[in-house]
Design an enzyme around this catalytic site. Structure first.
Site, PDB file in Angstrom:
ATOM      1  N   ASP A  65       0.854  -1.178   0.000  1.00  0.00           N
ATOM      2  CA  ASP A  65       0.000   0.000   0.000  1.00  0.00           C
ATOM      3  C   ASP A  65       0.898   1.240   0.000  1.00  0.00           C
ATOM      4  O   ASP A  65       1.867   1.304   0.754  1.00  0.00           O
ATOM      5  CB  ASP A  65      -0.883  -0.003   1.257  1.00  0.00           C
ATOM      6  N   GLU A 147      -0.876  -1.299  -6.098  1.00  0.00           N
ATOM      7  CA  GLU A 147      -2.061  -0.586  -6.558  1.00  0.00           C
ATOM      8  C   GLU A 147      -1.794  -0.066  -7.965  1.00  0.00           C
ATOM      9  O   GLU A 147      -0.683   0.355  -8.268  1.00  0.00           O
ATOM     10  CB  GLU A 147      -2.317   0.641  -5.696  1.00  0.00           C
ATOM     11  N   CYS A 201     -12.702  -4.617   4.991  1.00  0.00           N
ATOM     12  CA  CYS A 201     -12.074  -5.419   6.039  1.00  0.00           C
ATOM     13  C   CYS A 201     -11.329  -6.594   5.397  1.00  0.00           C
ATOM     14  O   CYS A 201     -11.913  -7.367   4.644  1.00  0.00           O
ATOM     15  CB  CYS A 201     -13.135  -5.934   7.012  1.00  0.00           C
ATOM     16  N   CYS A 204     -13.010 -10.066   6.972  1.00  0.00           N
ATOM     17  CA  CYS A 204     -14.348 -10.561   6.614  1.00  0.00           C
ATOM     18  C   CYS A 204     -14.892  -9.963   5.318  1.00  0.00           C
ATOM     19  O   CYS A 204     -15.921 -10.417   4.813  1.00  0.00           O
ATOM     20  CB  CYS A 204     -15.333 -10.312   7.762  1.00  0.00           C
ATOM     21  N   CYS A 220     -13.036  -2.968  12.093  1.00  0.00           N
ATOM     22  CA  CYS A 220     -14.217  -3.445  11.374  1.00  0.00           C
ATOM     23  C   CYS A 220     -15.474  -3.347  12.239  1.00  0.00           C
ATOM     24  O   CYS A 220     -15.508  -3.871  13.351  1.00  0.00           O
ATOM     25  CB  CYS A 220     -14.003  -4.883  10.910  1.00  0.00           C
ATOM     26  N   CYS A 223     -16.999  -7.419  12.089  1.00  0.00           N
ATOM     27  CA  CYS A 223     -16.390  -8.569  12.781  1.00  0.00           C
ATOM     28  C   CYS A 223     -15.434  -8.170  13.909  1.00  0.00           C
ATOM     29  O   CYS A 223     -14.946  -9.021  14.637  1.00  0.00           O
ATOM     30  CB  CYS A 223     -15.659  -9.468  11.783  1.00  0.00           C
ATOM     31  N   ASP A 230      -3.062   1.108   7.081  1.00  0.00           N
ATOM     32  CA  ASP A 230      -2.262   0.836   5.879  1.00  0.00           C
ATOM     33  C   ASP A 230      -1.955  -0.657   5.724  1.00  0.00           C
ATOM     34  O   ASP A 230      -1.862  -1.174   4.610  1.00  0.00           O
ATOM     35  CB  ASP A 230      -0.946   1.630   5.923  1.00  0.00           C
TER      36      ASP A 230
END
Ligand SMILES: [Zn+2]
Length: 254
Positions: A65, A147, A201, A204, A220, A223, A230
């Site tokens: 990232d 990315e 997330c 999940c 999250c 969950c 990051d």
């Protein structure tokens, strides 16, 4: 090395380079070299034709990232911070403002020198980060998922003083350094769509803006999974790399 000059041939001129560069020069140098004079330094640039290493098809990916506070964060949780680089940029920006007010020739020359020094520094930082990422991927037999940088300027919304520090060329350079170092090591690099990687997330899959209460935190709401924001994004990028690669390698995909 020896150089042809207007005054004849100069032999046995000493030059400095790293051990790795010396090995590359000895094995792969092709054609002519150029001598460049810049900011009082004499630089020699040589073209080297390095053969690609056979690529191994990875089962897993190391996700990366990109950001401002942390230049690069991996899905393993390793963060490469931009603290030092951002401090240099802030200092230069202040100096630039003072010098621009002067508008003299010497101020202009100093400005140019500063700009070059700053980009050399960013370049060094990118070399260190890309080397660390590629070495780790190669050591663990993984590919690298990055990315897709199209539109990073639109995506990274920041307050004004920080926005100035966002040099998209630096991100593209980091991507390019990772790509060529990976090619040399036989590591696969794949680019993924970065949409919602910061809000989703990685445990999940629940995607919600409220998962991201502040710049650094991911928590999250579904969950309860919590991680540095990051690192969570990098894990999503790794997962997308794996999914994308699996689709490409379907026997009937072509
Ligand atoms: Zn979750």
């Amino acid at each position: 090395m020896s150089i042809w000059t207007t005054g004849g041939r100069m032999k046995g001129v000493r030059f400095g380079c790293s051990e790795g560069q010396a090995r590359t020069l000895a094995a792969y140098r092709r054609g002519e070299s150029d001598l460049i004079h810049r900011d009082g330094l004499w630089l020699l640039t040589a073209t080297c034709d390095v053969p690609d290493v056979d690529v191994t098809e990875p089962d897993a990916f190391l996700g990366v990232d990109l950001g401002i506070a942390n230049i690069a964060t991996t899905s393993d949780g390793e963060r490469h911070t931009g603290v030092h680089l951002n401090a240099v940029r802030r200092r230069n920006r202040r100096l630039r403002r003072r010098l621009q007010a002067k508008r003299t020739t010497s101020a202009k020359r100093l400005l140019k020198k500063r700009r070059r020094k700053e980009s050399r520094f960013a370049r060094d930082v990118n070399h260190v980060i890309s080397k660390s990422i590629v070495t780790e991927a190669a050591r663990t037999g993984r590919g690298i998922a990055l990315e897709d940088l199209q539109g990073i300027r639109d995506r990274v919304r920041l307050r004004k003083p920080q926005r100035i520090t966002l040099h998209s060329w630096a991100f593209h350079q980091l991507g390019a350094f990772i790509a060529y170092k990976a090619r040399r090591s036989g590591v696969v690099v794949t680019h993924v769509d970065p949409a919602y990687t910061s809000q989703g997330c990685s445990a999940c899959g629940h995607t919600d803006r409220r998962n991201r209460p502040d710049q650094e935190t991911f928590s999250c709401t579904s969950c309860g999974f919590a991680e540095h924001a990051d690192v969570n994004a990098a894990r999503n990028i790794a997962a997308r790399g794996e999914a994308g690669r699996a689709a490409v390698n379907q026997p009937n995909a072509a």
